[in-house]
Design a protein around this motif. Structure first.
Motif, mmCIF file in Angstrom:
data_model
loop_
_atom_site.group_PDB
_atom_site.id
_atom_site.type_symbol
_atom_site.label_atom_id
_atom_site.label_comp_id
_atom_site.label_asym_id
_atom_site.label_seq_id
_atom_site.Cartn_x
_atom_site.Cartn_y
_atom_site.Cartn_z
ATOM 1 N N UNK A 1 19.971 -110.022 -8.805
ATOM 2 C CA UNK A 1 20.286 -108.665 -9.025
ATOM 3 C C UNK A 1 20.569 -108.056 -10.309
ATOM 4 N N UNK A 2 21.077 -108.676 -11.273
ATOM 5 C CA UNK A 2 21.222 -107.915 -12.722
ATOM 6 C C UNK A 2 19.844 -108.128 -13.575
ATOM 7 N N UNK A 3 19.287 -109.213 -13.431
ATOM 8 C CA UNK A 3 18.089 -109.316 -14.223
ATOM 9 C C UNK A 3 16.977 -108.269 -13.259
ATOM 10 N N UNK A 4 16.945 -108.050 -12.029
ATOM 11 C CA UNK A 4 16.125 -107.365 -11.106
ATOM 12 C C UNK A 4 16.196 -105.804 -11.674
ATOM 13 N N UNK A 5 17.477 -105.379 -11.483
ATOM 14 C CA UNK A 5 17.939 -104.075 -12.196
ATOM 15 C C UNK A 5 17.575 -103.771 -13.645
ATOM 16 N N UNK A 6 17.736 -104.748 -14.149
ATOM 17 C CA UNK A 6 17.018 -104.454 -15.727
ATOM 18 C C UNK A 6 15.565 -104.374 -15.649
ATOM 19 N N UNK B 1 26.677 -121.871 -6.190
ATOM 20 C CA UNK B 1 25.597 -121.653 -6.841
ATOM 21 C C UNK B 1 24.420 -120.516 -6.075
ATOM 22 N N UNK B 2 24.598 -120.389 -4.882
ATOM 23 C CA UNK B 2 23.875 -119.381 -4.257
ATOM 24 C C UNK B 2 24.217 -117.941 -4.691
ATOM 25 N N UNK B 3 25.577 -117.707 -5.036
ATOM 26 C CA UNK B 3 26.115 -116.603 -5.557
ATOM 27 C C UNK B 3 25.673 -116.263 -6.932
ATOM 28 N N UNK B 4 25.688 -117.312 -7.886
ATOM 29 C CA UNK B 4 25.509 -117.281 -9.261
ATOM 30 C C UNK B 4 23.768 -116.717 -9.259
ATOM 31 N N UNK C 1 22.142 -109.871 0.763
ATOM 32 C CA UNK C 1 22.288 -111.470 0.650
ATOM 33 C C UNK C 1 23.423 -111.838 -0.079
ATOM 34 N N UNK C 2 23.893 -111.171 -0.985
ATOM 35 C CA UNK C 2 24.848 -111.437 -2.043
ATOM 36 C C UNK C 2 26.213 -110.804 -1.295
ATOM 37 N N UNK C 3 26.197 -110.164 -0.506
ATOM 38 C CA UNK C 3 27.238 -109.536 0.370
ATOM 39 C C UNK C 3 27.630 -110.519 1.280
#
Length: 576
Positions: free
Chosen positions: A57-62, A48-51, A76-78
């Motif tokens: 990350x993806x939404x933030x990049x967009x 759940x944390x990974x998702x 944190x993802x790593x």
């Protein structure tokens, strides 16, 4: 050649995901489930944390998230990825250690169970099939503990949490999972029934192959003499082909079931993805929520899908463990029934035999063997009654034609055949005693094992005495054999007559070491020349004169010269 039946018939694979007998007979499995459950909870949280982090990350990049915040999220993802890898390693380590411990516990329990059931039960089973179960079969528990059970626990823990999380974020996607998820277990059950039948045939074929091979090797010399070795080899080849064919069927069903489960899961995820896509287009669903739910969707189906896949890898171990559990159930029932008074009820029903017990040795001062009305049960029939008293210092000769039941009487004494009537050594019923506490025995088949002659003579003695070994060999007319000489499987390396004398020496050794009151010999001179036979009879008489009660089965008339009493048997009656 062996005429024993299969160890337990076709394996009965339990219809339950986890056989509760596993927890009863293998204590190590209990902490295993606790540890795997804790790891499964941690893995679910990490998923759940990974998702969530990946979505951020993806939404933030967009949405052009500030670079430091994005870098922190990536860090944190790593860390979550590293924790997930660590948890996978921990699960593998726990499963591997648990499998090794459970294998050891079940093997020990199987041996103890067979010991409780006694020689009579074992005489109706095929030892090669039991060896396959205890060896290769329990080795297959590695897949059961390493793959199937961890995945089963993960499914029970992760699937409800993931579905609830999806429902919380997007109830439409959660409802879709709830409606489509049951299709996978339905197909798993249908495929499982087909796999179980195929696996049962494969396991039965493997047991038959092991039994056929063991019997062929044991009787190879006889087959060679009569020129039948090629036919025996062809028979083994045929059974091997059957096993190969059944194995390929198992693999075929496994691949097809894996494809079916993957297909169902893929279609279900596609339905969720299409639904999310349409709602993203019309603006009724936020990108972050849709991406988060879409990342969790495959993880929601994965555990249940993997249970079906891993079940096929575990079926051989499950089949073997079921055979072991059946043996342990039989041993437990036998022990419980005896404790509840089976012995008393058996006496009331005419003395039907009860199971063997590990007891202390009888009083040697009163080591008189009394047999009254013994009717041995062999091959589905009851043999005529036998009566005799074998006192210390005497030789009791049992003689008669083949099939009259001479060897059956000795089989009853050592617990390999049931009987009615009374059999006592001293003041104790032999049913309540382990044969090793009062009986030294040598049968028509030497039963030698791989090792030195000394090890074969002193078999079962934790502290062998070299002097007694040499003395026993001399009494058995095998003094010319070097005790240090190594023998192969089934005593390969010496002649049949020498093997027979080593077996007799084993019985004499137990008497010399004071571990037996009665010495029972079954046709000990059948492979001996007249001169050696005469020497053996003199030594048997000497053993009796030194205080042993000797029960001798022989068809040789010369044995009468040393007998104090003769029990003559025939197919119709027993006379004294």
């Amino acid at each position: 050649m062996s005429d024993q039946t299969d160890a337990a018939g076709p394996p009965r694979v339990s219809g339950k995901p986890v056989d509760p007998r596993l927890l009863r007979y293998a204590a190590s499995s209990r902490w295993f489930f606790v540890a795997i459950g804790a790891i499964a909870v941690a893995q679910t949280a990490v998923i759940i944390a990974f998702a969530g982090l990946l979505t951020r990350v993806i939404v933030g990049a967009i949405e052009r998230m500030p670079l430091p915040e994005l870098a922190a999220t990536l860090g944190a993802l790593g860390a979550v990825v590293a924790v997930r890898a660590l948890l996978l390693w921990a699960r593998e380590a726990v499963a591997s250690r648990a499998a090794a411990r459970v294998q050891t516990e079940l093997r020990a329990a199987l041996i103890a169970g067979i010991d409780r059931l006694g020689p009579e039960w074992l005489d109706t089973r095929n030892s090669a099939a039991l060896a396959v179960t205890a060896g290769r079969g329990l080795d297959a528990l590695e897949a059961y503990f390493g793959r199937y059970l961890p995945q089963l626990v993960s499914t029970a823990v992760a699937t409800p949490i993931l579905v609830a999380t999806m429902w919380w974020q997007d109830w439409i996607s959660g409802l879709t999972v709830v409606l489509t998820l049951p299709l996978i277990p339905i197909f798993m059950v249908l495929i499982g029934y087909a796999t179980r039948a195929t696996q049962q045939r494969q396991w039965s074929t493997l047991q038959r192959l092991a039994a056929r091979f063991a019997d062929t090797v044991e009787g190879l010399s006889t087959l060679k003499i009569y020129g039948r070795q090629h036919r025996a080899a062809a028979s083994i080849e045929k059974v091997t082909a059957d096993y190969r064919r059944e194995t390929m069927k198992v693999l075929r069903v496994s691949f097809l079931s894996g494809f079916a489960l993957e297909f169902l899961a893929s279609i279900s995820v596609a339905v969720i993805a299409v639904s999310i896509g349409f709602r993203l287009i019309d603006g009724s669903l936020a990108l972050g929520v849709g991406l988060f739910v879409l990342l969790l969707a495959p993880e929601a189906y994965l555990p249940l899908r993997q249970v079906g896949v891993q079940f096929h890898a575990a079926t051989e171990g499950v089949a073997a463990s079921d055979v072991v559990f059946d043996v342990l159930d039989a041993a437990g029932t036998r022990a419980h029934g005896t404790a509840a008074g089976i012995g008393a009820r058996s006496a009331h029903r005419g003395g039907e035999s009860a199971p063997r017990r590990t007891g202390s040795a009888p009083n040697r001062a009163s080591g008189v063997l009394r047999i009254e009305g013994m009717r041995v049960r062999r091959g589905g029939r009851m043999l005529p009654p036998v009566d005799f008293v074998a006192a210390p210092g005497t030789v009791t000769l049992i003689e008669g034609p083949s099939g009259a039941g001479k060897s059956s009487v000795l089989a009853a004494l050592r617990g390999a055949a049931g009987f009615e009537g009374t059999a006592q050594i001293g003041d104790a019923a032999i049913r309540s005693l382990a044969p090793a506490t009062w009986l030294a025995w040598a049968g028509q088949r030497p039963g030698l094992v791989s090792g030195s002659i000394s090890e074969n003579v002193a078999l079962g003695d934790p502290a062998p005495e070299a002097g007694d070994i040499r003395r026993a060999l001399e009494l058995a007319c095998a003094g010319e054999l070097d005790p240090a000489r190594r023998l192969g499987v089934q005593g390969a390396g010496i002649s049949g007559g020498q093997a027979q004398r080593v077996a007799v020496a084993r019985a004499f050794y137990r008497r010399l070491r004071g571990r037996s009151v009665v010495v029972a010999l079954d046709e000990p001179s059948s492979a001996l020349d007249p001169d050696t036979e005469a020497r053996l009879w003199r030594n048997v008489r000497a053993v009796a004169d030194q205080g042993a009660a000797v029960v001798l089965v022989s068809h040789r008339r010369s044995a009468r010269e040393i007998a104090d009493q003769v029990v003559a048997l025939n197919a119709l009656e027993v006379v004294r």
